[in-house]
Scaffold this motif. Structure first.
Motif, PDB file in Angstrom:
ATOM      1  N   SER A 103       0.913  -4.323  -1.158  1.00  0.00           N
ATOM      2  CA  SER A 103       0.264  -4.445  -2.466  1.00  0.00           C
ATOM      3  C   SER A 103       0.853  -5.595  -3.270  1.00  0.00           C
ATOM      4  N   LEU A 104       2.169  -5.803  -3.127  1.00  0.00           N
ATOM      5  CA  LEU A 104       2.809  -6.870  -3.893  1.00  0.00           C
ATOM      6  C   LEU A 104       2.185  -8.228  -3.558  1.00  0.00           C
ATOM      7  N   ASN A 108       7.717   4.088 -10.954  1.00  0.00           N
ATOM      8  CA  ASN A 108       9.017   3.565 -10.523  1.00  0.00           C
ATOM      9  C   ASN A 108       9.717   3.050 -11.772  1.00  0.00           C
ATOM     10  N   ASP A 122      -0.559  -0.604 -10.732  1.00  0.00           N
ATOM     11  CA  ASP A 122       0.014  -0.541  -9.385  1.00  0.00           C
ATOM     12  C   ASP A 122       0.202   0.935  -9.025  1.00  0.00           C
ATOM     13  N   TYR A 125       2.168   5.143  -5.843  1.00  0.00           N
ATOM     14  CA  TYR A 125       2.523   6.525  -5.472  1.00  0.00           C
ATOM     15  C   TYR A 125       1.382   7.509  -5.737  1.00  0.00           C
ATOM     16  N   SER A 146      -1.042   0.604  -1.402  1.00  0.00           N
ATOM     17  CA  SER A 146      -0.730   0.124  -0.051  1.00  0.00           C
ATOM     18  C   SER A 146      -0.335   1.290   0.829  1.00  0.00           C
ATOM     19  N   SER A 194       2.509   1.139   2.421  1.00  0.00           N
ATOM     20  CA  SER A 194       3.943   0.927   2.667  1.00  0.00           C
ATOM     21  C   SER A 194       4.728   2.242   2.722  1.00  0.00           C
ATOM     22  N   LYS A 195       4.315   3.219   1.933  1.00  0.00           N
ATOM     23  CA  LYS A 195       4.993   4.521   1.964  1.00  0.00           C
ATOM     24  C   LYS A 195       4.054   5.591   2.501  1.00  0.00           C
TER      25      LYS A 195
HETATM   26  C1  LIG Z   1       5.668   0.504  -7.995  1.00  0.00           C
HETATM   27  C2  LIG Z   1       5.776  -0.194  -6.691  1.00  0.00           C
HETATM   28  N1  LIG Z   1       4.841  -1.070  -6.343  1.00  0.00           N
HETATM   29  C3  LIG Z   1       4.895  -1.731  -5.181  1.00  0.00           C
HETATM   30  C4  LIG Z   1       5.932  -1.520  -4.303  1.00  0.00           C
HETATM   31  C5  LIG Z   1       5.950  -2.307  -3.040  1.00  0.00           C
HETATM   32  O1  LIG Z   1       4.842  -1.972  -2.302  1.00  0.00           O
HETATM   33  P1  LIG Z   1       4.276  -2.935  -1.191  1.00  0.00           P
HETATM   34  O2  LIG Z   1       5.128  -2.803  -0.004  1.00  0.00           O
HETATM   35  O3  LIG Z   1       2.892  -2.425  -0.990  1.00  0.00           O
HETATM   36  O4  LIG Z   1       4.278  -4.316  -1.756  1.00  0.00           O
HETATM   37  C6  LIG Z   1       6.934  -0.606  -4.617  1.00  0.00           C
HETATM   38  C7  LIG Z   1       8.072  -0.395  -3.712  1.00  0.00           C
HETATM   39  O5  LIG Z   1       9.106   0.081  -4.078  1.00  0.00           O
HETATM   40  C8  LIG Z   1       6.855   0.069  -5.845  1.00  0.00           C
HETATM   41  O6  LIG Z   1       7.779   0.959  -6.212  1.00  0.00           O
END
Ligand SMILES: Cc1ncc(COP(=O)(O)O)c(C=O)c1O
Length: 413
Positions: free
Chosen positions: A91-92, A180, A209, A212, A246, A248-249
């Motif tokens: 996502s970043l 976060n 964003d 979560y 994303s 990612s998690k």
């Molecule tokens: C709020 C938030 N956005 C994005 C990310 C990173 O996500 P991605 O890997 O999709 O860029 C994180 C990772 O810690 C996060 O906490």
């Protein structure tokens, strides 16, 4: 100095520990849940778009991503699939792209570039917040204005006051669910008030964003975020919103898929710009995700419950130790999230930097104090982000005990 804390600290020092609760990374056991992705495609005959028959090994299919992947992740952002763009590995990466295009070319075909000569471009940054959001803006020279995260998720009155007066404020970060690092979810009223903002800048955009969105820890006690897109749409403000997410998690961190959603106007504008950078995204990775989740009984939801089962006890271990060591003292407060990846820990003002330093010397790596604030400046020097997901549970207990001990030593110094 409180001698028992100091004595305990000396004992930790002598153990030469090396524990790390800095970044919110999944544990290996969580990655194992997704290993089916590695062999879900075994034959090139599978690598076809099921609707059009297009060979996914080739260019083609457009910039917005595979239809099935857009359909799979649209419910995560609570939008219709036609508003989705699936692309990049995270996502970043998408947020960075959207940000840079906004600065260089503006956010619609009618608007001009955010960056006009040397005039400042300003952004609202909820604090404490995500350090990488802030680093991106700092690197781009965007001026960051902190606004507090409160129990409702955001001091929205402060946001209104700022954006309705200053047309240099072009946007705002937001982590709407299980933020976060606080783990707080926006109250319905906050979402509604955001949708009804009347920014001085007609090209103001909220970068929501929703990293979560589906990362609940408790099935029977989860936060619900009011549908952001629908609320903005009802207020006639859908163009003010970008949503990001994303896998990612969900599957692999940084080795999965990024996705976003935007109003038809925003989407078309972005697709045109993205189309100058890429002929299309990695459709095969998208197909692997689609096939993998199709193969799971209960799909994405069932998969996320397995993640929760792994990380829930780690969150509970942190909270248990914090309560045991610091409950009833005035040394710290902390959040008790029902999802996400972090616990936000606030020391008494002025103690965070020293606490992190002492914990580090005793072998516990913590995110640097201040990292959760723009320019790494926490005015109260209080906030520390705890990321409990990666280490094993015993390491978490020890690391949290050392954090508490370091705070007691810092307070007594
Ligand atoms: C709020 C938030 N956005 C994005 C990310 C990173 O996500 P991605 O890997 O999709 O860029 C994180 C990772 O810690 C996060 O906490």
């Amino acid at each position: 100095m409180e001698t028992s804390a100091y004595k305990e600290y000396q004992e930790f020092l002598s153990k030469n520990l090396a524990l790390d609760i800095t970044r919110g990374q999944p544990a290996a056991a969580q990655f194992d849940l997704s290993d089916g992705i590695l062999d879900v495609i075994t034959d090139s005959s599978q690598v076809k778009d099921s609707t059009t028959g297009t060979d996914l090994r080739n260019y083609g299919g457009g910039v917005a991503g595979l239809k099935e992947a857009r359909e799979l992740f649209a419910p995560v952002l609570d939008v219709s699939p036609d508003l989705m763009i699936v692309g990049e590995n995270s996502s970043l990466a998408l947020m960075g792209r959207v940000m840079m295009w906004a600065l260089l070319k503006g956010v619609s075909s009618e608007s001009v570039a955010w960056q006009q000569g040397d005039s400042p471009v300003k952004f609202i940054c909820p604090v404490p917040g995500y350090d990488r959001h802030f680093t991106m803006l700092e690197t781009l020279g965007v001026e960051m204005i902190p606004v507090d995260v409160n129990e409702a998720g955001l001091d929205v009155a402060a946001v209104r006051e700022l954006v309705e007066k200053d047309s240099a404020i072009k946007g705002m970060w937001l982590v709407p669910k299980y933020s976060n690092p606080t783990g707080i979810t926006l109250a319905d009223s906050v979402v509604q008030e955001l949708a009804n903002l009347k920014p001085a800048a007609s090209d103001f955009r909220i970068f929501a964003d929703n990293a979560y969105a589906i990362h609940d820890l408790y099935e029977s006690d989860k936060d619900t975020l009011l549908s952001m897109y629908k609320t903005f749409e009802a207020a006639g403000a859908e163009d003010m919103l970008y949503l990001f997410g994303s896998t990612s998690k969900v599957t692999y961190a940084g080795s999965g898929l990024g996705f976003m959603a935007a109003s038809p106007q925003n989407r078309d504008h972005l697709l045109k710009l993205f189309g100058t950078q890429t002929i299309g995204p990695n459709k095969i990775e998208q197909l692997r995700h689609v096939l993998f989740f199709e193969g799971i009984d209960g799909g994405l939801e069932a998969h996320m419950k397995k993640h929760a089962d792994i990380i829930r006890p780690k969150f509970e271990a942190v909270l248990e130790v914090l309560e045991k060591e610091l409950g009833g003292t005035d040394l710290a407060t902390w959040t008790k999230p029902r999802g996400g990846y972090f616990i936000s820990f606030d020391t008494k003002p002025g103690l965070a930097t020293r606490t992190v330093e002492l914990a580090g010397a005793a072998g516990v790596k913590l995110t640097p104090a201040g990292a959760t604030y723009p320019y790494r400046k926490d005015p109260k020097d209080a906030n520390i982000r705890i990321a409990p997901t990666k280490p094993d549970i015993e390491e978490i207990r020890v690391a949290t005990t050392i954090l508490c001990c370091a705070l007691k030593v810092a307070a007594s110094e």
